[in-house]
Enzyme design. Sequence first.
Site, PDB file in Angstrom:
ATOM      1  N   HIS A  66       0.761  -1.048  -0.039  1.00 43.36           N
ATOM      2  CA  HIS A  66      -0.179   0.067  -0.161  1.00 43.36           C
ATOM      3  C   HIS A  66       0.950   1.383   0.105  1.00 43.36           C
ATOM      4  O   HIS A  66       0.567   2.452  -0.426  1.00 43.36           O
ATOM      5  CB  HIS A  66      -0.702  -0.161   1.217  1.00 43.36           C
ATOM      6  CG  HIS A  66      -2.252   0.657   1.109  1.00 43.36           C
ATOM      7  ND1 HIS A  66      -2.362   1.697   0.181  1.00 43.36           N
ATOM      8  CD2 HIS A  66      -3.493   0.638   1.503  1.00 43.36           C
ATOM      9  CE1 HIS A  66      -3.541   2.256   0.178  1.00 43.36           C
ATOM     10  NE2 HIS A  66      -4.258   1.572   0.976  1.00 43.36           N
ATOM     11  N   ASP A 110      -9.304  -8.909 -16.954  1.00 40.05           N
ATOM     12  CA  ASP A 110      -9.665  -9.973 -17.972  1.00 40.05           C
ATOM     13  C   ASP A 110      -8.086 -10.367 -18.455  1.00 40.05           C
ATOM     14  O   ASP A 110      -7.563  -9.795 -19.562  1.00 40.05           O
ATOM     15  CB  ASP A 110     -10.681  -9.779 -18.963  1.00 40.05           C
ATOM     16  CG  ASP A 110     -10.913 -10.920 -20.077  1.00 40.05           C
ATOM     17  OD1 ASP A 110     -10.383 -11.912 -19.891  1.00 40.05           O
ATOM     18  OD2 ASP A 110     -11.952 -10.968 -20.880  1.00 40.05           O
TER      19      ASP A 110
END
Length: 479
Positions: free
Chosen positions: A170, A403
Amino acid sequence: MPTTQELPDCHLLKPPILITPSGPTPHHALSLSNLDDQKFLRFSIKYLYLFRKSVPPESLKASLAKALVDYYPLAGRLRSAGNTDGSGGGGGDVDQRLEVDCNGEGAVFAEASMDITGEEFLELSWWPNRSWRKLLYKVEAHSFLGVPPLIVQVTNLRCGGMILCTAISHCLCDGIGTSQFLHAWAHLTTKPGAPLPVLPFHGRHVLRPRPPPHASSPHPAYTRSLPSRNDKAAPHADVHRYLQSQPLVPVSVTFSPSLILRLKRRCVPSLKCTSFEALAAHTWRSWARSLADPPASAASSLTPLHAVKLLFSVNVRDRVDPKLPHGYYGNGFVLGCAPAAVRDLVGSNLASAVKLVQAAKSRVDGAYVRTTLEVLEDKAAKTDLAASLVISQWANLGLEGIDFGEGRAAFMGPLTSDVYCLFLPVAEEPHAVRVLVSMPECVAEKFELYMKGFAEREEENGNGNGCGGEGDGLCCEDV
């Protein structure tokens, strides 16, 4: 309530390897901005994707190597600023300012298999448990600095599908940056020779505080010292410490677009609001109510007089002047902060809580961001978690649209559940939001009841649009 069923054993197919950039990359020390360098963010965000059809690991490795050319900090290593011996520093260095040693060392990539089908996993997918951690290779390290910024594990399933887990530091990026990187990786998997649609901008200097820092007034989301015990009008409770001391269970509640609309209609005609504002306010009220009303046999850290806060991420890329460069790759958010006394929060209607959320959002402008940067220049400043619900928005970031060539994920979410609240996208159900947060076991059912109860009460009353009005108080908000 959550199932306790654990996942079967996960078997590594071979020792993990390091994926290095496929081309030359800059070798230098990359300074982190004050937004990146918060202790609040010194952990890895762990994402889990279930795909119904697997992608060949060699294809994923090759495209990852290409992606790391442009996203080269993810192939580097975090270290204390000034530590150039390559050791990464010891455990005590986590209290110092950090930087990225862009050395091209590489991202960790592991391959595994598990005797489970995608459909079987979907049946368990709403409530993460500790057994899910086996889906991501754990790097043994003495401190956070010893963990590579990017770790990937691909687990092949019995049905021919795969689970892809990533851990991304992060300190290097926020949810927008994560989505940007994952889309870039998927893009290079399906179109190896095509240019990236968005190039990352790594210069953190654009968020450097103006010298000399001169923030003197308190910042609502941060603290340098413990709250005063003499504050009798609005005493503080250390809710975070209380939550960490309790047995926690994950609570997952999905809000369909129609349910979100019904929440928003509770505020009209007097107030218009966004889906996030309505759902955040509703979640905050449900959280406070459940913690302030535990079973008789359980202790609680909240009373009606306690002051609580809602902290939530606000994207500032377009809120500063000049705007952050397109593709800015770092933490580009600050925390919006809405305060309230418990009795005021739960004793008024939803619209009142929404107004608090809206006021917190409206305060986040260029000056607010500059003040945040200046406050964080003092390394003693820390996020005020003592009496706060923290909401992280994962919905509407495009995370569910990844995808790699065999279709979008059938499920995406975090690898683990925490006391921080996540607003998650729902794969294959656009505009729905799943709220996931871990609550003390003794109040988990009550929290879930409060989250769902508004709709059930309306259905019982035959009023799908809510009772409306500013004066409904607790009459219809209560279950």
